[in-house]
Scaffold this motif. Sequence first.
Motif, PDB file in Angstrom:
ATOM      1  N   CYS A  12       0.875  -1.179   0.000  1.00 32.13           N
ATOM      2  CA  CYS A  12       0.000   0.000   0.000  1.00 32.13           C
ATOM      3  C   CYS A  12       0.913   1.230   0.000  1.00 32.13           C
ATOM      4  N   TRP A  13       0.323   2.396  -0.150  1.00 30.81           N
ATOM      5  CA  TRP A  13       1.153   3.607  -0.244  1.00 30.81           C
ATOM      6  C   TRP A  13       1.879   3.903   1.065  1.00 30.81           C
ATOM      7  N   GLY A  14       1.254   3.534   2.212  1.00 29.26           N
ATOM      8  CA  GLY A  14       1.887   3.804   3.515  1.00 29.26           C
ATOM      9  C   GLY A  14       3.148   2.975   3.699  1.00 29.26           C
ATOM     10  N   VAL A  15       3.087   1.734   3.251  1.00 29.95           N
ATOM     11  CA  VAL A  15       4.253   0.853   3.361  1.00 29.95           C
ATOM     12  C   VAL A  15       5.349   1.315   2.390  1.00 29.95           C
ATOM     13  N   CYS A 105       2.616   6.008   8.643  1.00 30.14           N
ATOM     14  CA  CYS A 105       1.706   6.194   7.514  1.00 30.14           C
ATOM     15  C   CYS A 105       0.801   7.400   7.800  1.00 30.14           C
ATOM     16  N   ASP A 107      -2.138   7.932   7.001  1.00 31.79           N
ATOM     17  CA  ASP A 107      -3.490   7.488   7.383  1.00 31.79           C
ATOM     18  C   ASP A 107      -3.565   7.180   8.880  1.00 31.79           C
ATOM     19  N   VAL A 108      -2.482   6.659   9.436  1.00 29.17           N
ATOM     20  CA  VAL A 108      -2.443   6.413  10.884  1.00 29.17           C
ATOM     21  C   VAL A 108      -2.317   7.755  11.613  1.00 29.17           C
ATOM     22  N   SER A 172      -6.625   0.967  11.497  1.00 27.82           N
ATOM     23  CA  SER A 172      -6.752   1.152  10.040  1.00 27.82           C
ATOM     24  C   SER A 172      -7.060  -0.118   9.256  1.00 27.82           C
ATOM     25  N   CYS A 200      -8.495   2.374   6.583  1.00 27.07           N
ATOM     26  CA  CYS A 200      -7.876   3.103   5.465  1.00 27.07           C
ATOM     27  C   CYS A 200      -8.369   2.601   4.104  1.00 27.07           C
ATOM     28  N   ALA A 202      -6.687   1.698   1.554  1.00 28.72           N
ATOM     29  CA  ALA A 202      -5.937   0.540   1.045  1.00 28.72           C
ATOM     30  C   ALA A 202      -6.535  -0.760   1.593  1.00 28.72           C
TER      31      ALA A 202
HETATM   32  S1  SF4 Z   1      -2.840   2.572   7.356  1.00 27.73           S
HETATM   33 FE1  SF4 Z   1      -3.430   1.592   5.429  1.00 27.73          FE
HETATM   34  S2  SF4 Z   1      -2.243   2.703   3.865  1.00 27.73           S
HETATM   35 FE2  SF4 Z   1      -1.287   3.088   5.846  1.00 27.73          FE
HETATM   36  S3  SF4 Z   1       0.281   1.509   6.122  1.00 27.73           S
HETATM   37 FE3  SF4 Z   1      -1.548   0.759   7.132  1.00 27.73          FE
HETATM   38  S4  SF4 Z   1      -2.560  -0.479   5.540  1.00 27.73           S
HETATM   39 FE4  SF4 Z   1      -1.082   0.849   4.485  1.00 27.73          FE
END
Ligand code: SF4
Length: 289
Positions: A12-15, A105, A107-108, A172, A200, A202
Amino acid sequence: MKVIRAKSAGFCWGVERAIQVAREEAQGGERTVYTDGPLIHNSQMMDELGKEDIREVGDYQSKSKLDLPAKSEKESVVVVRAHGISPERRKYLQNLGLPFRDGTCPDVGIIAGKIKAHAERGYDVVIFGDPKHPEVAGLLGYAKEHGHVITNEKDLQSLPDFNGGVVMVSQSTMFTHEFKNLSQILSTKYPELIVFDTICGATKERQSDLVQLVDDGADVIVVIGGKHSANTRKLAKLASSYEKPTFHIETAKDIEKESFHGFKCVGVTAGASTPEFIIRSVCEKLETF
Ligand code: SF4
Protein backbone atom coordinates in the motif's frame (compact mmCIF):
# COMPACT_ATOMS: atom_id res chain seq x y z
CA MET A 1 -4.73 -24.25 -13.07
CA LYS A 2 -5.78 -20.70 -13.94
CA VAL A 3 -4.28 -18.00 -11.70
CA ILE A 4 -6.06 -14.68 -11.15
CA ARG A 5 -4.44 -11.95 -9.14
CA ALA A 6 -6.18 -9.20 -7.16
CA LYS A 7 -5.47 -5.73 -8.59
CA SER A 8 -4.46 -4.30 -5.22
CA ALA A 9 -2.28 -7.22 -4.05
CA GLY A 10 0.92 -5.98 -2.44
CA PHE A 11 2.36 -2.78 -1.00
CA CYS A 12 0.00 0.00 0.00
CA TRP A 13 1.15 3.61 -0.24
CA GLY A 14 1.89 3.80 3.51
CA VAL A 15 4.25 0.85 3.36
CA GLU A 16 5.93 2.13 0.19
CA ARG A 17 6.43 5.47 1.87
CA ALA A 18 7.95 3.95 5.05
CA ILE A 19 10.38 1.91 2.94
CA GLN A 20 11.28 4.97 0.89
CA VAL A 21 11.95 6.98 4.08
CA ALA A 22 14.22 4.24 5.47
CA ARG A 23 16.06 3.86 2.15
CA GLU A 24 16.59 7.60 1.80
CA GLU A 25 18.08 7.68 5.29
CA ALA A 26 20.28 4.62 4.67
CA GLN A 27 21.80 6.30 1.60
CA GLY A 28 22.61 2.96 -0.01
CA GLY A 29 24.21 1.53 3.14
CA GLU A 30 26.28 4.67 3.92
CA ARG A 31 24.36 5.10 7.18
CA THR A 32 22.82 2.60 9.61
CA VAL A 33 19.06 2.92 9.98
CA TYR A 34 17.53 1.64 13.22
CA THR A 35 13.80 0.98 13.04
CA ASP A 36 11.82 0.89 16.26
CA GLY A 37 10.27 -2.57 15.76
CA PRO A 38 9.72 -4.00 12.28
CA LEU A 39 9.35 -1.16 9.74
CA ILE A 40 6.61 -3.27 8.12
CA HIS A 41 5.17 -6.68 9.03
CA ASN A 42 7.01 -8.77 6.46
CA SER A 43 10.15 -10.59 7.52
CA GLN A 44 11.33 -11.34 3.94
CA MET A 45 11.22 -7.63 3.09
CA MET A 46 12.94 -6.79 6.39
CA ASP A 47 15.70 -9.25 5.38
CA GLU A 48 16.05 -7.44 2.03
CA LEU A 49 16.27 -4.08 3.78
CA GLY A 50 18.86 -5.54 6.15
CA LYS A 51 21.23 -5.75 3.16
CA GLU A 52 21.07 -1.93 3.00
CA ASP A 53 21.87 -1.75 6.73
CA ILE A 54 18.29 -1.02 7.75
CA ARG A 55 18.03 -2.85 11.05
CA GLU A 56 15.09 -3.57 13.31
CA VAL A 57 16.08 -2.90 16.91
CA GLY A 58 12.88 -2.31 18.91
CA ASP A 59 10.24 -4.79 20.07
CA TYR A 60 6.90 -5.63 18.38
CA GLN A 61 4.93 -3.09 20.42
CA SER A 62 7.63 -0.40 20.61
CA LYS A 63 7.75 -0.51 24.40
CA SER A 64 11.19 -1.68 25.50
CA LYS A 65 14.36 0.41 25.48
CA LEU A 66 16.37 0.22 22.25
CA ASP A 67 19.52 -1.84 22.44
CA LEU A 68 21.85 0.30 20.35
CA PRO A 69 25.59 -0.32 20.02
CA ALA A 70 27.61 2.08 22.20
CA LYS A 71 29.88 3.00 19.28
CA SER A 72 29.24 2.80 15.59
CA GLU A 73 31.63 3.25 12.67
CA LYS A 74 28.92 4.79 10.56
CA GLU A 75 26.48 7.59 11.22
CA SER A 76 23.12 6.19 12.42
CA VAL A 77 19.54 7.35 12.27
CA VAL A 78 16.29 6.25 13.95
CA VAL A 79 13.21 5.70 11.77
CA VAL A 80 9.64 5.28 13.03
CA ARG A 81 7.73 2.51 11.32
CA ALA A 82 4.50 2.65 9.27
CA HIS A 83 2.26 1.74 12.25
CA GLY A 84 3.27 4.82 14.21
CA ILE A 85 4.10 5.24 17.89
CA SER A 86 2.72 6.92 21.01
CA PRO A 87 3.74 10.50 21.91
CA GLU A 88 5.75 9.15 24.88
CA ARG A 89 7.67 6.83 22.58
CA ARG A 90 8.32 9.69 20.17
CA LYS A 91 9.84 11.73 22.98
CA TYR A 92 12.01 8.78 24.03
CA LEU A 93 13.30 8.20 20.48
CA GLN A 94 13.95 11.89 19.86
CA ASN A 95 16.00 12.04 23.06
CA LEU A 96 18.34 9.25 21.98
CA GLY A 97 20.60 11.86 20.41
CA LEU A 98 20.42 10.38 16.90
CA PRO A 99 18.85 11.93 13.81
CA PHE A 100 15.17 11.00 13.75
CA ARG A 101 12.80 10.42 10.80
CA ASP A 102 9.13 9.55 10.95
CA GLY A 103 7.86 6.80 8.63
CA THR A 104 4.37 6.70 10.17
CA CYS A 105 1.71 6.19 7.51
CA PRO A 106 -0.22 9.47 7.10
CA ASP A 107 -3.49 7.49 7.38
CA VAL A 108 -2.44 6.41 10.88
CA GLY A 109 -1.41 10.01 11.59
CA ILE A 110 -4.96 11.14 10.79
CA ILE A 111 -6.41 8.68 13.33
CA ALA A 112 -3.92 9.89 15.96
CA GLY A 113 -4.90 13.51 15.23
CA LYS A 114 -8.62 12.80 15.71
CA ILE A 115 -7.98 10.97 18.97
CA LYS A 116 -5.69 13.67 20.32
CA ALA A 117 -8.07 16.52 19.46
CA HIS A 118 -11.05 14.83 21.14
CA ALA A 119 -9.20 13.49 24.19
CA GLU A 120 -7.90 17.01 24.88
CA ARG A 121 -11.49 18.24 24.91
CA GLY A 122 -12.43 15.57 27.48
CA TYR A 123 -14.03 13.00 25.16
CA ASP A 124 -13.73 9.31 25.94
CA VAL A 125 -12.22 7.51 22.96
CA VAL A 126 -13.26 4.01 21.91
CA ILE A 127 -10.81 2.35 19.51
CA PHE A 128 -11.94 -0.71 17.58
CA GLY A 129 -8.83 -2.84 17.10
CA ASP A 130 -6.42 -5.40 18.46
CA PRO A 131 -5.03 -4.17 21.79
CA LYS A 132 -1.74 -6.00 21.15
CA HIS A 133 -1.16 -4.44 17.72
CA PRO A 134 1.54 -1.72 17.67
CA GLU A 135 -0.74 0.71 15.81
CA VAL A 136 -3.32 0.48 18.61
CA ALA A 137 -0.64 0.71 21.31
CA GLY A 138 0.57 3.93 19.66
CA LEU A 139 -2.93 5.38 19.20
CA LEU A 140 -3.85 4.69 22.82
CA GLY A 141 -1.03 7.01 23.85
CA TYR A 142 -2.87 9.93 22.19
CA ALA A 143 -6.04 9.20 24.15
CA LYS A 144 -4.20 9.57 27.49
CA GLU A 145 -6.47 8.26 30.24
CA HIS A 146 -9.55 8.52 27.99
CA GLY A 147 -8.77 5.51 25.75
CA HIS A 148 -10.64 2.17 25.58
CA VAL A 149 -9.94 -0.65 23.11
CA ILE A 150 -12.65 -3.05 21.96
CA THR A 151 -12.42 -5.98 19.57
CA ASN A 152 -15.96 -7.37 19.76
CA GLU A 153 -19.46 -6.93 21.17
CA LYS A 154 -18.51 -8.50 24.50
CA ASP A 155 -15.82 -5.82 25.01
CA LEU A 156 -18.38 -3.19 24.11
CA GLN A 157 -20.69 -4.39 26.88
CA SER A 158 -17.82 -4.22 29.40
CA LEU A 159 -17.05 -0.53 28.77
CA PRO A 160 -17.57 1.77 31.76
CA ASP A 161 -20.44 4.31 31.70
CA PHE A 162 -19.32 7.56 30.09
CA ASN A 163 -20.64 10.88 31.39
CA GLY A 164 -19.31 13.23 28.71
CA GLY A 165 -18.80 13.02 24.96
CA VAL A 166 -17.71 9.79 23.31
CA VAL A 167 -15.88 9.30 20.02
CA MET A 168 -15.22 6.04 18.19
CA VAL A 169 -12.45 5.27 15.69
CA SER A 170 -10.95 2.12 14.20
CA GLN A 171 -7.50 0.64 13.74
CA SER A 172 -6.75 1.15 10.04
CA THR A 173 -6.90 -2.53 9.06
CA MET A 174 -10.20 -3.76 10.53
CA PHE A 175 -13.37 -4.96 8.75
CA THR A 176 -15.79 -2.15 7.84
CA HIS A 177 -18.92 -4.25 8.51
CA GLU A 178 -17.75 -5.09 12.04
CA PHE A 179 -16.91 -1.45 12.77
CA LYS A 180 -20.33 -0.34 11.50
CA ASN A 181 -22.11 -2.92 13.61
CA LEU A 182 -20.24 -2.00 16.82
CA SER A 183 -20.57 1.74 16.30
CA GLN A 184 -24.32 1.34 15.73
CA ILE A 185 -24.68 -0.59 18.99
CA LEU A 186 -22.66 2.03 20.88
CA SER A 187 -24.70 4.87 19.39
CA THR A 188 -27.93 3.40 20.79
CA LYS A 189 -26.44 3.98 24.27
CA TYR A 190 -24.78 7.30 23.36
CA PRO A 191 -26.89 9.00 20.66
CA GLU A 192 -24.35 11.85 20.47
CA LEU A 193 -21.54 9.40 19.69
CA ILE A 194 -19.10 10.78 17.10
CA VAL A 195 -18.00 8.05 14.71
CA PHE A 196 -14.96 8.29 12.41
CA ASP A 197 -14.59 5.37 10.02
CA THR A 198 -10.78 5.39 10.00
CA ILE A 199 -10.28 2.07 8.20
CA CYS A 200 -7.88 3.10 5.46
CA GLY A 201 -8.65 3.12 1.75
CA ALA A 202 -5.94 0.54 1.05
CA THR A 203 -7.54 -1.95 3.47
CA LYS A 204 -11.00 -1.43 2.00
CA GLU A 205 -9.67 -1.82 -1.54
CA ARG A 206 -7.88 -5.08 -0.71
CA GLN A 207 -10.99 -6.48 0.96
CA SER A 208 -13.29 -5.60 -1.95
CA ASP A 209 -10.78 -6.93 -4.51
CA LEU A 210 -10.80 -10.25 -2.67
CA VAL A 211 -14.58 -10.46 -3.05
CA GLN A 212 -14.01 -9.74 -6.77
CA LEU A 213 -11.71 -12.80 -7.00
CA VAL A 214 -14.55 -14.97 -5.68
CA ASP A 215 -16.99 -13.34 -8.12
CA ASP A 216 -14.52 -13.96 -10.97
CA GLY A 217 -14.65 -17.71 -10.30
CA ALA A 218 -11.76 -18.48 -7.93
CA ASP A 219 -12.49 -21.81 -6.25
CA VAL A 220 -9.48 -21.59 -3.94
CA ILE A 221 -7.72 -18.53 -2.50
CA VAL A 222 -4.07 -17.91 -1.68
CA VAL A 223 -3.32 -14.98 0.62
CA ILE A 224 0.35 -14.00 0.77
CA GLY A 225 1.80 -12.07 3.68
CA GLY A 226 3.44 -12.06 7.09
CA LYS A 227 1.77 -14.07 9.86
CA HIS A 228 2.02 -10.91 12.03
CA SER A 229 0.38 -8.71 9.41
CA ALA A 230 -3.08 -7.66 10.60
CA ASN A 231 -4.41 -6.81 7.14
CA THR A 232 -3.13 -10.11 5.67
CA ARG A 233 -4.78 -12.13 8.44
CA LYS A 234 -8.02 -10.23 7.82
CA LEU A 235 -7.86 -11.10 4.10
CA ALA A 236 -7.44 -14.79 4.95
CA LYS A 237 -10.39 -14.60 7.35
CA LEU A 238 -12.52 -12.86 4.73
CA ALA A 239 -11.68 -15.52 2.12
CA SER A 240 -12.64 -18.32 4.53
CA SER A 241 -15.95 -16.58 5.21
CA TYR A 242 -16.82 -17.15 1.53
CA GLU A 243 -16.33 -20.85 2.21
CA LYS A 244 -13.42 -21.06 -0.19
CA PRO A 245 -10.42 -23.20 0.80
CA THR A 246 -7.83 -20.61 1.82
CA PHE A 247 -4.06 -20.82 2.20
CA HIS A 248 -2.32 -18.04 4.14
CA ILE A 249 1.31 -18.36 3.10
CA GLU A 250 4.46 -16.25 3.47
CA THR A 251 6.44 -17.40 0.42
CA ALA A 252 6.25 -19.81 -2.55
CA LYS A 253 7.98 -22.46 -0.41
CA ASP A 254 4.78 -22.79 1.65
CA ILE A 255 2.70 -24.20 -1.23
CA GLU A 256 2.63 -27.75 -2.55
CA LYS A 257 1.09 -29.04 -5.74
CA GLU A 258 -0.91 -31.79 -3.99
CA SER A 259 -2.89 -29.25 -1.95
CA PHE A 260 -4.31 -27.75 -5.16
CA HIS A 261 -5.44 -30.99 -6.77
CA GLY A 262 -8.92 -30.67 -8.27
CA PHE A 263 -9.09 -26.87 -8.31
CA LYS A 264 -9.54 -25.04 -11.62
CA CYS A 265 -8.94 -21.41 -10.69
CA VAL A 266 -6.88 -19.93 -7.86
CA GLY A 267 -7.36 -16.35 -6.71
CA VAL A 268 -4.20 -14.72 -5.37
CA THR A 269 -4.05 -11.70 -3.13
CA ALA A 270 -1.46 -10.28 -0.75
CA GLY A 271 -1.34 -8.04 2.29
CA ALA A 272 -0.27 -4.41 2.19
CA SER A 273 3.28 -5.27 3.32
CA THR A 274 3.97 -8.12 0.87
CA PRO A 275 6.71 -7.31 -1.67
CA GLU A 276 6.15 -7.79 -5.40
CA PHE A 277 9.00 -10.32 -5.78
CA ILE A 278 7.22 -12.75 -3.44
CA ILE A 279 3.81 -12.33 -5.11
CA ARG A 280 5.36 -12.94 -8.52
CA SER A 281 7.20 -16.09 -7.42
CA VAL A 282 3.99 -17.51 -5.86
CA CYS A 283 1.97 -16.82 -9.04
CA GLU A 284 4.68 -18.38 -11.21
CA LYS A 285 4.74 -21.52 -9.07
CA LEU A 286 0.92 -21.80 -9.05
CA GLU A 287 0.85 -21.50 -12.86
CA THR A 288 2.93 -24.69 -13.12
CA PHE A 289 0.36 -26.74 -11.16
S1 SF4 B 1 -2.84 2.57 7.36
FE1 SF4 B 1 -3.43 1.59 5.43
S2 SF4 B 1 -2.24 2.70 3.87
FE2 SF4 B 1 -1.29 3.09 5.85
S3 SF4 B 1 0.28 1.51 6.12
FE3 SF4 B 1 -1.55 0.76 7.13
S4 SF4 B 1 -2.56 -0.48 5.54
FE4 SF4 B 1 -1.08 0.85 4.48
